[in-house]
Design an enzyme around this catalytic site. Structure first.
Site, PDB file in Angstrom:
ATOM      1  N   SER A 161      49.213  39.841  42.823  1.00  0.00           N
ATOM      2  CA  SER A 161      48.268  41.221  42.332  1.00  0.00           C
ATOM      3  C   SER A 161      47.757  41.915  43.545  1.00  0.00           C
ATOM      4  CB  SER A 161      47.827  40.714  41.104  1.00  0.00           C
ATOM      5  OG  SER A 161      46.121  39.774  41.397  1.00  0.00           O
ATOM      6  N   LYS A 198      40.650  40.135  42.462  1.00  0.00           N
ATOM      7  CA  LYS A 198      41.187  41.379  42.864  1.00  0.00           C
ATOM      8  C   LYS A 198      39.272  42.004  43.230  1.00  0.00           C
ATOM      9  CE  LYS A 198      43.722  41.129  39.618  1.00  0.00           C
ATOM     10  NZ  LYS A 198      44.510  40.120  39.002  1.00  0.00           N
TER      11      LYS A 198
END
Length: 237
Positions: A161, A198
């Site tokens: 990701s 993230k």
């Protein structure tokens, strides 16, 4: 009323060690002497024949009660050996071996630079301290000028990701513990018991954890727990 000799009682108390507790003290002092920092819970367990981390934690608490160890409550892995037990009496006809020294061998300051021993964190459970004993798998040395200071820990990245930000599957990230983040910072966050890396983003629509891969969607972060800011990345080539 007779007065008890507290020093005598303490001496009797400090001598009551099992073979396993003696072995644990040896493992800790040897590790500190050889590499400058204490072994992990799992390393102690492997050397002392203990299968569970909770069993190791129990033995460490017992050694602390008996006066052999001192532990810093703010640094779960900081262990200071206060004393070593007397050698086990030798059997008749055998000479006792040389007494072990509890003095750690210090490296030559001219050959070393400031080093941070960063705990490697395995699984993380919601509600538990990140650096709880059962979470730490070991330590990794980093130059302090690379990772800086503060309460640091390492996590291994799983997934793609963050690929477009240069954070790849199975990379290691060094994280500085902090409960808040600034716009655009890369963070480690805990969501429903799972750790993730993230980009932190906040706007009029809410707080988000952004991936850096178009195949993944942004994650609403209202219920996420920010564990810290990513300060370094380590990759094996």
């Amino acid at each position: 009323m007779p007065v008890k000799d507290s020093s005598s009682n303490k001496k009797n108390q400090i001598g009551k060690l099992s073979e396993r507790q003696r072995r644990i003290l040896e493992v800790i002092t040897d590790a500190v002497s050889l590499r400058g920092y204490p072994p992990s819970i799992r390393e102690i367990g492997d050397a002392a024949g203990l299968q569970s981390t909770s069993s190791v934690a129990y033995q460490l608490k017992e050694l602390e009660k008996k006066g052999y160890l001192r532990r810093d409550p703010n640094k779960p892995r900081a262990v200071d050996v206060r004393a070593l037990p007397d050698p086990i009496p030798s059997k008749p006809g055998r000479k006792p071996g040389p007494k072990k020294s509890s003095v750690a061998i210090s490296p030559d300051p001219a050959e070393t630079s400031p080093t941070s021993f960063v705990p490697i964190v395995g699984s993380i459970a919601a509600g538990n301290p990140i650096l709880a004993e059962e979470n730490v798998d070991g330590y990794f040395p980093f130059p302090s000028e690379i990772v800086g200071d503060g309460d640091l820990f390492m996590l291994q990245v799983e997934g793609e990701s963050m690929r477009d930000a240069g954070i790849l599957h199975h990379d290691w990230v060094v994280v500085r513990s902090q409960p808040v983040a600034e716009q655009g910072e890369f963070v480690a966050a805990l969501i429903e018991g799972e750790a993730t890396v993230k980009e932190f983003h906040s706007d009029s629509s809410g707080v988000w954890l952004l991936p850096h891969n178009d195949a993944f969607d942004p994650i609403p972060a209202e219920h996420a727990e920010i564990m810290g800011k990513v300060v370094s990345i380590l990759r094996k080539l």
